[in-house]
Design a protein around this motif. Structure first.
Motif, PDB file in Angstrom:
ATOM      1  N   VAL A   1     -12.015 -14.351 -31.737  1.00  0.00           N
ATOM      2  CA  VAL A   1     -12.865 -13.938 -30.614  1.00  0.00           C
ATOM      3  C   VAL A   1     -14.132 -14.802 -30.591  1.00  0.00           C
ATOM      4  O   VAL A   1     -14.616 -15.197 -29.524  1.00  0.00           O
ATOM      5  CB  VAL A   1     -13.218 -12.444 -30.726  1.00  0.00           C
TER       6      VAL A   1
ATOM      7  N   GLU B   1     -13.373 -17.893 -28.859  1.00  0.00           N
ATOM      8  CA  GLU B   1     -13.328 -17.687 -27.407  1.00  0.00           C
ATOM      9  C   GLU B   1     -14.730 -17.658 -26.808  1.00  0.00           C
ATOM     10  O   GLU B   1     -14.961 -18.158 -25.702  1.00  0.00           O
ATOM     11  CB  GLU B   1     -12.585 -16.385 -27.084  1.00  0.00           C
TER      12      GLU B   1
ATOM     13  N   LEU C   1     -15.432 -10.321 -23.046  1.00  0.00           N
ATOM     14  CA  LEU C   1     -14.756 -10.579 -24.320  1.00  0.00           C
ATOM     15  C   LEU C   1     -15.040  -9.526 -25.381  1.00  0.00           C
ATOM     16  O   LEU C   1     -14.182  -9.218 -26.214  1.00  0.00           O
ATOM     17  CB  LEU C   1     -15.156 -11.958 -24.859  1.00  0.00           C
TER      18      LEU C   1
ATOM     19  N   TYR D   1     -15.840  -8.897 -34.579  1.00  0.00           N
ATOM     20  CA  TYR D   1     -14.685  -9.063 -33.685  1.00  0.00           C
ATOM     21  C   TYR D   1     -13.664 -10.086 -34.192  1.00  0.00           C
ATOM     22  O   TYR D   1     -12.571 -10.188 -33.631  1.00  0.00           O
ATOM     23  CB  TYR D   1     -15.162  -9.488 -32.290  1.00  0.00           C
TER      24      TYR D   1
END
Length: 327
Positions: free
Chosen positions: A246, A249, A307, A242
């Motif tokens: 990401v 995050e 996510l 990803y």
């Protein structure tokens, strides 16, 4: 205003140290400088004679300087408020100067009042309101005495110089305060960066180890706590699939989950990479801890779905230490 109030509330130790040093420097320098002025004026102006006010100012200034020196001594027991002592010292010196510049020189405008007002404003760290209020009252005293005892042209000169001097003091006080507040805010930001993990906002590894060592020392060996180790499962795969943004995050999300799940008194840290550590002080209920970790795992699955579009999980382990009762 908020930053200024925060500076004067949180930096009291630094402000006291600065003021005490400035007070001791000025209290040591003021009497010799006054004597040097009287001697120089007598030599350079053979027709000038010191007035009784000039002569009386010497022992008065020595007494004020000695009192300030003693009250700001670093090892003095039960030392009074350094700010109050320094404000009193500055006010006393300016009051003596006002007397000398008016009663001692009735025929000419004063020479020293405005220069000393600016010096005192710049040397000491006072709240602008308190500093300018004191200077303003002393300027009013100076002008009132000038009009009471001096020739009109000399009194008018003192009034003009007082307005100019006070205006300069306002600028010096506000500028010096703004610079000190900026320095304090920069220092505070640096201290936060040096103790916090930038990505998650949790403590960093060094801070965790320091606070844990301090906690153990304070407990004197009678430690009661839970130490939880956490890492994100397959975090390398998350980054590879990803992207690192990401992945960041995900780490921020873990930090937020931990911050919501534990107490503010607990030490939450990003230990490194995708590893997190929690020092839960006094948390020895294993059943409650297991329930808390299960809830964290549930929130982590939700975070993954949000996510990544798939569940994410954590590997977690904990050890509980209980202080032995004293016989």
């Amino acid at each position: 205003r908020a930053a200024c109030a925060r500076y004067f509330d949180q930096a009291r130790g630094d402000i006291d140290a600065r003021n005490a040093l400035a007070c001791r420097i000025m209290s040591a320098a003021a009497p010799p400088l006054l004597v040097l002025f009287l001697f120089s004026a007598r030599v350079l102006g053979p027709f000038w004679r010191p007035s009784p006010w000039h002569l009386a100012a010497v022992p008065a200034l020595v007494a004020v300087a000695l009192a300030a020196w003693r009250l700001t001594a670093p090892r003095r027991r039960a030392r009074p408020s350094v700010t109050a002592v320094c404000l009193g010292f500055a006010s006393a010196v300016l009051a003596l100067t006002a007397l000398v510049d008016t009663l001692g020189t009735p025929l000419v405008p004063g020479l020293f009042m405005q220069a000393l007002c600016v010096v005192m404003t710049g040397m000491f760290v006072f709240r602008p309101g308190a500093c300018l209020s004191a200077v303003g009252l002393l300027e009013i005293l100076f002008v009132a005495l000038s009009f009471a005892v001096k020739e009109p042209f000399a009194a008018r000169g003192d009034a003009v110089s007082a307005v100019a001097g006070f205006s300069i003091c306002v600028g010096v006080s506000l500028t010096a305060t703004a610079l000190r507040v900026r320095e304090f805010e920069a220092g505070a930001a640096y201290r936060v960066l040096s103790t916090r993990d930038v990505l998650t906002g949790l403590a960093n590894k060094a801070t965790l180890l320091s606070r844990a060592a301090h906690y153990v020392d304070e407990a004197g060996g009678a430690v009661s706590c839970a130490l939880v180790m956490i890492d994100v499962d397959d975090f390398k795969r998350i980054n590879d699939r990803y992207g690192h943004l990401v992945g960041d995050e995900v780490l921020r999300g873990v930090g937020s989950i931990l911050a919501d799940s534990f107490r503010s008194s607990d030490v939450l840290a990003r230990f490194g990479g995708d590893e997190f550590t929690v020092l839960a002080k006094g948390f020895v209920d294993e059943g409650a801890l297991a329930g808390k970790l299960a809830a964290i795992q549930g929130r982590m699955r939700e975070l993954g779905r949000s996510l990544l579009g798939e569940e994410a999980t954590l590997s977690m382990g904990a050890v509980v230490a209980r202080a032995r009762p004293v016989d």
